[in-house]
Write an enzyme that holds these catalytic residues in place. Structure first.
Site, PDB file in Angstrom:
ATOM      1  CD  GLU A   1      43.216  35.717  45.030  1.00  0.00           C
ATOM      2  OE1 GLU A   1      43.404  36.667  45.797  1.00  0.00           O
ATOM      3  OE2 GLU A   1      43.818  35.591  43.936  1.00  0.00           O
TER       4      GLU A   1
ATOM      5  CE  LYS B   1      49.117  39.310  43.859  1.00  0.00           C
ATOM      6  NZ  LYS B   1      49.309  39.328  42.391  1.00  0.00           N
TER       7      LYS B   1
END
Length: 484
Positions: A286, A302
């Protein structure tokens, strides 16, 4: 100049009081970054390897050690320390203030989509979760690890994986030129040698020597999920990123563990960061912040599903993630939060969502990703952007301050380096910082792993618990242990 996010006057890097002048030497060599690190840096007490991934075809790997002539810094609680020698020495001041004192002479910044020619000189290290919590006025537990470490990187080996070009970047002074001459000779000698056969790393050689100890048992974690959902129903938050911590005794060498981790994960934002006795091994997928050309980009992750054993199963799980109402809602909440955070440092109308709810596939998981882009207001620098957006919403929940307060009461312990960010802050105003997820922290014969997930009103507790264990499994395997 324009007022910064904290109300003070600030100016972007590079500054008028520049004190460092960069130089680049192109070597014309193709050499593997793992070999570079083992050859030149494995014995350094303070060292870094920002890793674009095994067999990467894009991006850069950046390798180096803390400057021997300029101080590096760590922050633990409210105390700032210098790392110039073998033993940290306490000093006065704030970390963000000392980071601003070292400025780079004006050089053109590469555009945001072509960073290969951007100077990597600056600071390399991490900001832990508690560092950000304290600056937001949120009560935070004391961590066993430094809350922040910034190594002065005034000599860096950069490997461009698109062009297979190796370059030396250094401050153009006598010390820098001597380092470049010595490093060039060592790399050219290594490049002339036969490339060693790369073999896998035996898990047994990594010697996890004790059982996995979770801060919260499965039953406790399920109770914490229920408490999160009670808080959501009460209106305290609408998303809570609840975490747990696993600890295992180990006699493994951190570099061997990292070699195993990078072979298994092939993460785009890998890192091996050592500051004295503490070593951070990250396989993060990420991006938290990329800053170049006056533009900040964040890519919150997410939503997670495991990979399938068979192609049909894998495709089914990928489609399931793309269509899951809870996962999509969770991602959208974080996108909205990051838009708000970056809006505090962007020009009016300068925030946009350029990618929404895209499924990305990694070695062990599928993940749901979005991209938020912000054109920065004049006069603001990297540290202003950090001040407005850290800790990242993908690791707190929303609304951020309320979510962090709820989580502090539930988690009952520090997150440490986990949930923070790591990477580099360039002296020319560029930055690339990854989220500290999928990360092992090793120190004094113990390894710790943070793992968690976003809790919403739609969360199924057993599925959330399974996701925590899934995210930790590959890291524990790299240590040579398994957990129920």
């Amino acid at each position: 100049m324009s007022p910064g996010a904290d109300g003070r006057e600030s100016e972007p890097l590079p500054a008028r009081d520049a004190t460092a002048f960069p130089r680049r030497e192109r070597l014309g060599l193709r050499i593997d970054p793992e070999r570079v690190f083992e050859l030149l840096l494995a014995g350094e007490r303070h060292a870094f390897w920002l890793d674009a991934g095994i067999r990467a075809e894009t991006g850069r790997s950046l390798l180096g050690a803390a400057s021997p002539v300029r101080p590096s810094y760590l922050m633990h609680g409210d105390q700032l320390w210098t790392l110039r020698g073998a033993t940290p020495v306490p000093c006065d001041g704030e970390l963000t203030d000392v980071l601003r004192r070292w400025r780079l002479a004006t050089v053109p910044s590469a555009p945001e989509d072509d960073p290969a020619d951007t100077s990597p000189l600056g600071w390399v290290g991490w900001f832990g979760y508690e560092f950000g919590a304290r600056r937001l006025g949120i009560e935070a537990e004391a961590s066993a690890y430094p809350d922040a470490v910034m190594l002065a990187a005034d000599r860096v080996i950069a490997i461009d994986h698109h062009t297979n070009e190796t370059s030396l970047w250094f401050v153009d002074d006598a010390d820098g030129r001597e380092w470049a001459a010595n490093t060039s000779a060592a790399l050219r000698a290594a490049a002339d040698e036969p490339t060693p056969h790369v073999v896998g790393v035996d898990a047994g050689a990594r010697r996890g020597t004790g059982p996995v100890r979770w801060r919260h048992s499965d039953g406790e974690y399920l109770s914490m999920i229920a408490a999160c959902q009670d808080s959501i129903r009460a209106g305290d938050a609408y998303l809570l990123c609840l975490t747990n911590t696993a600890t295992v005794a180990t006699s493994a060498e951190p570099l061997e563990v990292y070699r195993a981790l990078r072979r298994a994960s092939r993460a785009r934002h890998g890192a091996y960061l050592r500051a004295g006795d503490v070593t951070v091994l990250s396989a993060s997928p990420e991006l938290f912040l990329n800053i170049a050309g006056g533009v900040a980009v964040t890519r919150p992750v997410k939503g997670t599903r495991p990979r399938g054993a068979l192609p049909a199963d894998d495709a089914r799980l990928r489609a399931q993630l793309a269509e899951d109402e809870k996962e999509r809602a969770e991602n959208l909440m974080i996108v909205d939060l990051m838009r708000n955070d970056l809006g505090r440092v962007a020009r009016v109308g300068g925030v946009s969502v350029t990618e929404l709810l895209t499924v990305e596939t990694h070695a062990h998981v599928h993940q749901l990703v979005s991209t938020v882009r912000a054109e920065l207001a004049d006069g603001l620098d990297v540290l202003d952007v950090l001040g407005a957006s850290f800790p990242a919403g993908s690791m707190t929940g929303a609304p951020k301050l309320s979510a962090m307060s709820v989580l502090h009461e539930l988690e009952r312990g520090p997150r440490g380096v986990y949930s923070g960010c790591l990477g580099r802050l360039g002296l020319d105003g560029t930055a690339e910082l990854a989220m500290v997820i999928r990360t092992i922290v090793m120190c004094d014969g113990e390894a710790t792993i943070g793992s968690g997930g976003g809790i919403t009103a739609l969360s199924v507790p057993d599925q959330e618990l399974a996701e925590v264990k899934l995210k930790a499994a590959a890291l524990l395997h790299a240590l040579g242990v398994t957990s129920d």
